[in-house]
Design a protein around this motif. Structure first.
Motif, PDB file in Angstrom:
ATOM      1  N   UNK A   1       0.929  -1.101   0.076  1.00 12.38           N
ATOM      2  CA  UNK A   1      -0.029  -0.470  -0.080  1.00 12.38           C
ATOM      3  C   UNK A   1       0.747   1.111  -0.270  1.00 12.38           C
ATOM      4  N   UNK A   2       0.591   2.258  -0.784  1.00 13.65           N
ATOM      5  CA  UNK A   2       1.466   3.813  -0.789  1.00 13.65           C
ATOM      6  C   UNK A   2       0.521   4.465  -1.105  1.00 13.65           C
ATOM      7  N   UNK A   3       0.644   6.055  -0.713  1.00 13.40           N
ATOM      8  CA  UNK A   3       0.499   7.590  -0.904  1.00 13.40           C
ATOM      9  C   UNK A   3       1.003   7.513  -2.196  1.00 13.40           C
ATOM     10  N   UNK A   4      -0.053   8.392  -3.278  1.00 10.90           N
ATOM     11  CA  UNK A   4       0.644   8.923  -4.311  1.00 10.90           C
ATOM     12  C   UNK A   4       0.697  10.561  -4.488  1.00 10.90           C
ATOM     13  N   UNK A   5       0.587  11.213  -4.493  1.00 10.14           N
ATOM     14  CA  UNK A   5      -0.068  12.724  -5.817  1.00 10.14           C
ATOM     15  C   UNK A   5       0.318  12.461  -6.529  1.00 10.14           C
ATOM     16  N   UNK A   6      -1.559  12.958  -7.105  1.00 11.18           N
ATOM     17  CA  UNK A   6      -1.832  12.618  -8.267  1.00 11.18           C
ATOM     18  C   UNK A   6      -1.748  14.858  -9.217  1.00 11.18           C
ATOM     19  N   UNK A   7      -0.499  14.792  -9.867  1.00 10.52           N
ATOM     20  CA  UNK A   7       0.130  15.790 -10.217  1.00 10.52           C
ATOM     21  C   UNK A   7      -1.077  16.337 -11.545  1.00 10.52           C
ATOM     22  N   UNK A   8      -1.269  17.776 -11.275  1.00 12.39           N
ATOM     23  CA  UNK A   8      -2.078  18.520 -12.814  1.00 12.39           C
ATOM     24  C   UNK A   8      -1.579  17.720 -13.829  1.00 12.39           C
ATOM     25  N   UNK A   9      -0.709  17.109 -14.039  1.00 14.49           N
ATOM     26  CA  UNK A   9      -0.735  16.875 -15.895  1.00 14.49           C
ATOM     27  C   UNK A   9      -1.228  15.706 -15.558  1.00 14.49           C
ATOM     28  N   UNK A  10      -1.141  14.649 -14.848  1.00 14.35           N
ATOM     29  CA  UNK A  10      -2.138  13.240 -15.202  1.00 14.35           C
ATOM     30  C   UNK A  10      -3.690  13.728 -14.520  1.00 14.35           C
ATOM     31  N   UNK A  11      -4.220  14.464 -14.289  1.00 14.13           N
ATOM     32  CA  UNK A  11      -6.032  14.933 -14.016  1.00 14.13           C
ATOM     33  C   UNK A  11      -6.569  14.804 -15.183  1.00 14.13           C
TER      34      UNK A  11
END
Length: 144
Positions: A1-11
């Motif tokens: 399990x992990x937490x990742x940031x979602x960046x604007x370019x991925x939205x």
């Protein structure tokens, strides 16, 4: 399990998946905003968007937070936090909390805060060491 940031370019690639989960969390608010109201701020990198990824690589949870600068202190405010299923919060709380603490520390925030339901407040104060600093009570104003 992990937490990742979602960046604007991925939205653009994932927003259709994330929006309903964020809205599910916001369903427990007073209706101040919807996920769609946050999209511009997310695209402008003004909000933090974190995702919880399970062992199979599937999305398991989402969190949206914002740095707010007050005259004397800076806070990291959690707007929304939900699991995909609505269950299993206890499995994710430590990972999301650690991510929030890292963001807050790196951003120079003095504290992390969130408005939440009584059940979550109880979990966070009794099991996670958060303080219940104050309660928010509301009364709707009749619009005639």
């Amino acid at each position: 399990m992990r937490v990742e940031q979602i960046h604007p370019w991925q939205l653009p690639r994932v927003w259709h998946i994330l929006r309903p989960i964020i809205d599910k969390a916001l369903d427990h608010s007073l209706g101040e905003q919807l996920a769609s109201d946050m999209l511009e701020q997310l695209m402008n990198d003004e909000l933090w968007l974190l995702s919880g990824i399970d062992e199979q690589g599937d999305l398991a949870g989402v969190l949206v937070a914002e740095e707010i600068v007050h005259p004397q202190k800076k806070e990291l405010y959690v707007h929304a936090w939900a699991t995909v299923t609505g269950y299993g919060f206890d499995d994710w709380v430590e990972l999301f909390e650690q991510s929030l603490l890292e963001i807050a520390y790196d951003s120079g925030c003095h504290y992390i805060s969130s408005n939440c339901r009584k059940g979550l407040a109880k979990k966070m104060t009794t099991k996670r060491g958060w303080d219940n600093s104050y309660s928010v009570i509301t009364k709707p104003v009749p619009m005639e």
